[in-house]
Motif scaffolding. Structure first.
Motif, PDB file in Angstrom:
ATOM      1  N   SER A 147      -2.046  -9.857   2.971  1.00  0.00           N
ATOM      2  CA  SER A 147      -3.416  -9.821   3.496  1.00  0.00           C
ATOM      3  C   SER A 147      -3.537  -9.177   4.871  1.00  0.00           C
ATOM      4  O   SER A 147      -4.615  -8.724   5.252  1.00  0.00           O
ATOM      5  CB  SER A 147      -3.967 -11.252   3.579  1.00  0.00           C
ATOM      6  OG  SER A 147      -3.216 -12.004   4.531  1.00  0.00           O
ATOM      7  N   GLN A 158      -5.504  -1.937  -1.564  1.00  0.00           N
ATOM      8  CA  GLN A 158      -5.356  -1.006  -2.674  1.00  0.00           C
ATOM      9  C   GLN A 158      -5.870   0.370  -2.256  1.00  0.00           C
ATOM     10  O   GLN A 158      -7.008   0.526  -1.832  1.00  0.00           O
ATOM     11  CB  GLN A 158      -6.127  -1.504  -3.900  1.00  0.00           C
ATOM     12  CG  GLN A 158      -5.946  -0.610  -5.120  1.00  0.00           C
ATOM     13  CD  GLN A 158      -6.682  -1.142  -6.333  1.00  0.00           C
ATOM     14  OE1 GLN A 158      -7.049  -2.313  -6.380  1.00  0.00           O
ATOM     15  NE2 GLN A 158      -6.911  -0.276  -7.312  1.00  0.00           N
ATOM     16  N   ASP A 171      -5.967 -10.391  -0.638  1.00  0.00           N
ATOM     17  CA  ASP A 171      -4.541 -10.612  -0.893  1.00  0.00           C
ATOM     18  C   ASP A 171      -3.739  -9.320  -0.900  1.00  0.00           C
ATOM     19  O   ASP A 171      -2.521  -9.348  -1.057  1.00  0.00           O
ATOM     20  CB  ASP A 171      -4.345 -11.316  -2.244  1.00  0.00           C
ATOM     21  CG  ASP A 171      -4.909 -10.497  -3.400  1.00  0.00           C
ATOM     22  OD1 ASP A 171      -5.724  -9.577  -3.141  1.00  0.00           O
ATOM     23  OD2 ASP A 171      -4.535 -10.761  -4.564  1.00  0.00           O
ATOM     24  N   ALA A 172      -4.435  -8.170  -0.742  1.00  0.00           N
ATOM     25  CA  ALA A 172      -3.716  -6.896  -0.825  1.00  0.00           C
ATOM     26  C   ALA A 172      -4.605  -5.763  -0.319  1.00  0.00           C
ATOM     27  O   ALA A 172      -5.823  -5.929  -0.141  1.00  0.00           O
ATOM     28  CB  ALA A 172      -3.280  -6.634  -2.264  1.00  0.00           C
ATOM     29  N   LEU A 191      -0.974  -0.296  -4.823  1.00  0.00           N
ATOM     30  CA  LEU A 191      -1.266  -1.648  -4.366  1.00  0.00           C
ATOM     31  C   LEU A 191      -0.213  -2.091  -3.352  1.00  0.00           C
ATOM     32  O   LEU A 191       0.992  -2.090  -3.654  1.00  0.00           O
ATOM     33  CB  LEU A 191      -1.286  -2.622  -5.554  1.00  0.00           C
ATOM     34  CG  LEU A 191      -1.819  -4.027  -5.242  1.00  0.00           C
ATOM     35  CD1 LEU A 191      -3.307  -3.992  -4.914  1.00  0.00           C
ATOM     36  CD2 LEU A 191      -1.556  -4.962  -6.432  1.00  0.00           C
ATOM     37  N   ARG A 209      -8.838  -5.981   0.046  1.00  0.00           N
ATOM     38  CA  ARG A 209      -8.830  -7.239  -0.696  1.00  0.00           C
ATOM     39  C   ARG A 209      -8.236  -8.337   0.175  1.00  0.00           C
ATOM     40  O   ARG A 209      -7.499  -8.064   1.130  1.00  0.00           O
ATOM     41  CB  ARG A 209      -8.025  -7.078  -1.985  1.00  0.00           C
ATOM     42  CG  ARG A 209      -8.722  -6.153  -2.974  1.00  0.00           C
ATOM     43  CD  ARG A 209      -7.856  -5.738  -4.139  1.00  0.00           C
ATOM     44  NE  ARG A 209      -6.983  -6.803  -4.647  1.00  0.00           N
ATOM     45  CZ  ARG A 209      -6.202  -6.663  -5.717  1.00  0.00           C
ATOM     46  NH1 ARG A 209      -6.220  -5.530  -6.412  1.00  0.00           N
ATOM     47  NH2 ARG A 209      -5.428  -7.647  -6.111  1.00  0.00           N
ATOM     48  N   ARG A 226       0.761  -5.326  -1.379  1.00  0.00           N
ATOM     49  CA  ARG A 226       0.462  -6.750  -1.347  1.00  0.00           C
ATOM     50  C   ARG A 226       0.579  -7.306   0.080  1.00  0.00           C
ATOM     51  O   ARG A 226       1.322  -6.795   0.902  1.00  0.00           O
ATOM     52  CB  ARG A 226       1.399  -7.504  -2.294  1.00  0.00           C
ATOM     53  CG  ARG A 226       1.199  -7.109  -3.749  1.00  0.00           C
ATOM     54  CD  ARG A 226       1.824  -8.096  -4.690  1.00  0.00           C
ATOM     55  NE  ARG A 226       1.542  -7.734  -6.085  1.00  0.00           N
ATOM     56  CZ  ARG A 226       0.422  -8.042  -6.710  1.00  0.00           C
ATOM     57  NH1 ARG A 226      -0.521  -8.729  -6.082  1.00  0.00           N
ATOM     58  NH2 ARG A 226       0.240  -7.668  -7.977  1.00  0.00           N
TER      59      ARG A 226
END
Length: 482
Positions: A21, A12, A9-10, A17, A7, A19
């Motif tokens: 980037s 997974q 922003d994170a 998760l 993702r 966090r």
């Protein structure tokens, strides 16, 4: 199967998760490199290469990398990113753990475009000027001239033409730089300039590890590099057994490429046949002798079907020479094979050279012919040549050698010293056989003089011994006549 969502922003990992980037983009950079044949144990990625793949990242600090990999320690991806040094690299993806992962972007399997978008490369591309449509004219002209000279056997001028082409090579064209290096390596191999070949192989290996190119192209170029590495093992180090091991490893790694690329398969089989011939004679093995001839015959088939005249004439000449040597060693000769079969293949090689104007500055075919013809009469060989639509120049083998040497007068200095040594020795033996003692003695002196230029100590000593033995025999015969 471990589901890994990349993702913006994170990161997974299944339900976990993480966090931020940068970890997600680091994995994207490694996956992109892996798709290009990099980020593997054999071709790891440097810290600089990973930073260049991540758009908008001015620097990828060692501390950043150490902390990112530390965050993965307590996750199912703990062993995915391997490194020689966790903070500085180089880095690669563990193949076993990679196979257990399913990577997704926006809920869909990763694609090259998806990785590029995540890394910010797609946005950059919109503002980047288009790459030039073709190479500069001066570069193309230099390459064309080098290839023409290489086919004619004018190796030193071909090397100079490549230097001229390299001066106009675009700095960001990795594929062009590697193919230019492969040409230089081929020239060094044919010249017997093993130090230059070793340097080229080292530089080409580094270029392939660092350059961005499609995985298939990288693999194909890597296989050609491995063939040249085996040539260095065989030609420079004289280790036929080690060269055979390298070729067998290459066959395991590049089985598919060798199956469909006839040119590459021909190069591989040609060298394998020469190495097996050497081992067969050293070990008096009929099995290896048969395998050597089969490899060379298959190399000739590949060159013929692929429509490669230069490879065809080389394969035909090597098949002829190998068959003649194995016949002499008593390791071939079944199914009606004799010296005339070997001569037939050699004369075919000469016909291809004449038809396509190849090897005009090479003496190898003449060396092979003079060696095979030692037990034969000139008239018999001339008749075989005439049956194939060729005419042997001269009235004897010594005369043929003199005419061949005169035809190469303009490029004498460009012919490798080892090739000239072999040529003069064969010429001397035929001159002695035909009763021209003074010419034979002068040629023996040339062999001794030229052999001092050879870097290979064993070859230098062998040529010196043969010249000394021939001269001693001629002097003894002159003493008896007196």
């Amino acid at each position: 199967m471990i589901q890994v969502h990349l993702r913006r922003d994170a990161l997974q990992i299944d339900a976990l998760l993480l966090r931020g980037s940068l970890l997600s983009r680091l994995l994207a950079a490694l996956l992109q490199a892996h798709g290009e044949g990099l980020a593997t144990l054999r071709a790891p990625c440097s810290r600089v290469d990973l930073r260049e793949r991540i758009s908008g990242l001015a620097e990828l600090h060692r501390t950043q990398l150490w902390r990112l990999l530390q965050r993965l320690e307590a996750t199912p991806l703990a062993a995915l990113i391997a490194a020689e040094a966790r903070s500085s690299g180089p880095f690669w993806l563990d193949a076993q753990r990679l196979a257990q992962c399913e990577f997704l972007i926006d809920g869909r399997p990763v694609t090259p475009d998806g990785l590029a978008a995540l890394l910010g490369q797609a946005r950059e591309a919109a503002h980047r000027p288009a790459a030039p449509a073709c190479l500069p004219l001066a570069c193309v002209e230099g390459l064309a001239r080098a290839d023409f000279l290489l086919d004619r056997g004018e190796l030193y001028p071909a090397r100079l033409a490549l230097q001229a082409a390299a001066a106009h090579l675009p700095t960001d064209d990795a594929m062009a730089a590697v193919t230019l290096g492969l040409r230089r390596a081929r020239i060094a191999r044919r010249l017997g300039d093993w130090a230059a070949l070793q340097d080229e192989l080292r530089e080409l290996g580094a270029s392939l590890r660092q350059a961005r190119m499609p995985a298939q192209a990288r693999a194909q170029l890597g296989l050609r590099l491995q063939v040249l590495g085996a040539w260095h093992c065989y030609g420079s180090l004289g280790q036929a057994g080690a060269a055979l091991q390298r070729l067998e490893q290459l066959e395991q790694v590049g089985e598919q490429a060798l199956a469909w690329d006839m040119g590459l398969r021909g190069e591989y089989l040609n060298l394998r046949g020469l190495v097996l011939r050497e081992l067969a004679i050293a070990g008096q093995s009929r099995a290896q002798a048969g395998e050597a001839l089969a490899c060379l015959a298959e190399a000739l088939r590949c060159a013929s079907l692929a429509g490669l005249p230069d490879a065809l004439q080389i394969a035909a000449a090597n098949l002829a020479n190998a068959l003649a040597q194995l016949l002499e060693a008593g390791l071939a000769g079944g199914a009606g094979q004799d010296l005339r079969d070997a001569l037939g293949w050699l004369l075919l090689s000469d016909a291809v050279c004449a038809r396509w104007q190849l090897g005009a500055s090479s003496l190898l075919n003449t060396v092979f012919l003079l060696r095979m013809a030692l037990p034969l009469d000139f008239a018999e060989v001339a008749a075989l040549a005439a049956a194939q639509g060729q005419a042997l120049p001269g009235s004897s083998f010594a005369d043929l050698a003199a005419r061949r040497w005169a035809a190469c007068r303009a490029v004498h200095s460009q012919i490798p010293a080892a090739q000239r040594c072999a040529f003069f020795l064969m010429w001397a033996q035929h001159a002695a056989r035909e009763g021209d003692v003074f010419a034979a003695l002068e040629l023996c002196d040339r062999v001794r003089h030229l052999s001092r230029k050879l870097r290979d100590v064993a070859a230098r000593q062998a040529y010196g011994r043969e010249a000394d033995a021939l001269q001693a025999r001629l002097n003894a015969e002159r003493g008896q006549q007196a």
